[in-house]
Write a protein that holds these residues in place. Structure first.
Motif, PDB file in Angstrom:
ATOM      1  N   GLU A  29      28.647   9.537  16.774  1.00 34.41           N
ATOM      2  CA  GLU A  29      27.586   9.854  16.113  1.00 34.41           C
ATOM      3  C   GLU A  29      26.948  11.212  16.394  1.00 34.41           C
ATOM      4  O   GLU A  29      25.737  11.455  16.396  1.00 34.41           O
ATOM      5  N   ASP A  30      27.602  11.920  17.175  1.00 35.17           N
ATOM      6  CA  ASP A  30      27.206  13.500  17.514  1.00 35.17           C
ATOM      7  C   ASP A  30      26.954  14.295  16.491  1.00 35.17           C
ATOM      8  O   ASP A  30      27.901  14.174  15.450  1.00 35.17           O
ATOM      9  N   HIS A  31      25.882  15.003  16.618  1.00 35.86           N
ATOM     10  CA  HIS A  31      25.864  15.975  15.569  1.00 35.86           C
ATOM     11  C   HIS A  31      25.495  17.468  16.064  1.00 35.86           C
ATOM     12  O   HIS A  31      25.178  17.583  17.156  1.00 35.86           O
ATOM     13  N   LEU A  91      23.292  20.265   9.463  1.00 33.03           N
ATOM     14  CA  LEU A  91      23.645  19.234  10.311  1.00 33.03           C
ATOM     15  C   LEU A  91      24.873  18.725  10.027  1.00 33.03           C
ATOM     16  O   LEU A  91      24.900  17.942   8.920  1.00 33.03           O
ATOM     17  N   GLU A  97      28.194  15.905  11.194  1.00 37.26           N
ATOM     18  CA  GLU A  97      28.397  14.792  12.321  1.00 37.26           C
ATOM     19  C   GLU A  97      29.998  15.078  12.653  1.00 37.26           C
ATOM     20  O   GLU A  97      30.726  15.057  11.823  1.00 37.26           O
ATOM     21  N   VAL A 122      25.525  15.941   6.989  1.00 33.17           N
ATOM     22  CA  VAL A 122      24.628  14.917   7.045  1.00 33.17           C
ATOM     23  C   VAL A 122      23.266  15.468   6.095  1.00 33.17           C
ATOM     24  O   VAL A 122      22.808  14.716   5.527  1.00 33.17           O
TER      25      VAL A 122
END
Length: 131
Positions: free
Chosen positions: A90-92, A83, A85, A53
């Motif tokens: 939608e967790d990072h 970062l 994903e 991301v």
């Protein structure tokens, strides 16, 4: 005199009700750690299923390696971050250079402005930021 009673009432009512209020900055660290995801070798996510991301590049210092060798700064300071994903949500997760991720222990070799270079089973994998 009336003002005095109002002040006393406000003081005591604030103390009584403040015990029921939750501190918005308080975090139960044990619960927070359980909520966070990990990309360690026990992670079920393959490297190919992850999505890059963003990246955050560490500053470059001419004497950085010298300071690390002299133990003046920890080895994990001033590392570039990425970062990632997780698939299907939608967790990072934040990863750094030198970290091992995925079930096959892929090693993050380098993080650049828009790419992450990994090595998994002697194969180089390049992740790019998707637009």
């Amino acid at each position: 005199m009336k003002k005095f009673f109002i002040l006393i009432f406000l003081f005591f009512s604030t103390n009584v009700y403040s015990d029921n209020l939750r501190d918005p900055f308080y975090k139960d660290l044990k619960n927070e750690v359980l909520k966070r995801h990990s990309l360690s070798s026990a992670s079920p996510y393959s490297v190919q299923s992850l999505k890059l991301v963003a990246t955050l590049l560490a500053p470059k210092f001419s004497n950085l390696e010298t300071l690390r060798k002299q133990n003046k700064i920890p080895k994990n300071y001033f590392k570039s971050l990425a970062l990632i994903e997780l698939p299907g949500s939608e967790d990072h997760v934040v990863v750094y250079e030198g970290q091992k991720i995925g079930p096959r222990s892929a090693v993050i070799k380098k993080i650049t402005k828009d790419k992450v270079f990994l090595v998994e089973n002697n194969k180089q994998i390049i992740m790019e930021i998707a637009q």
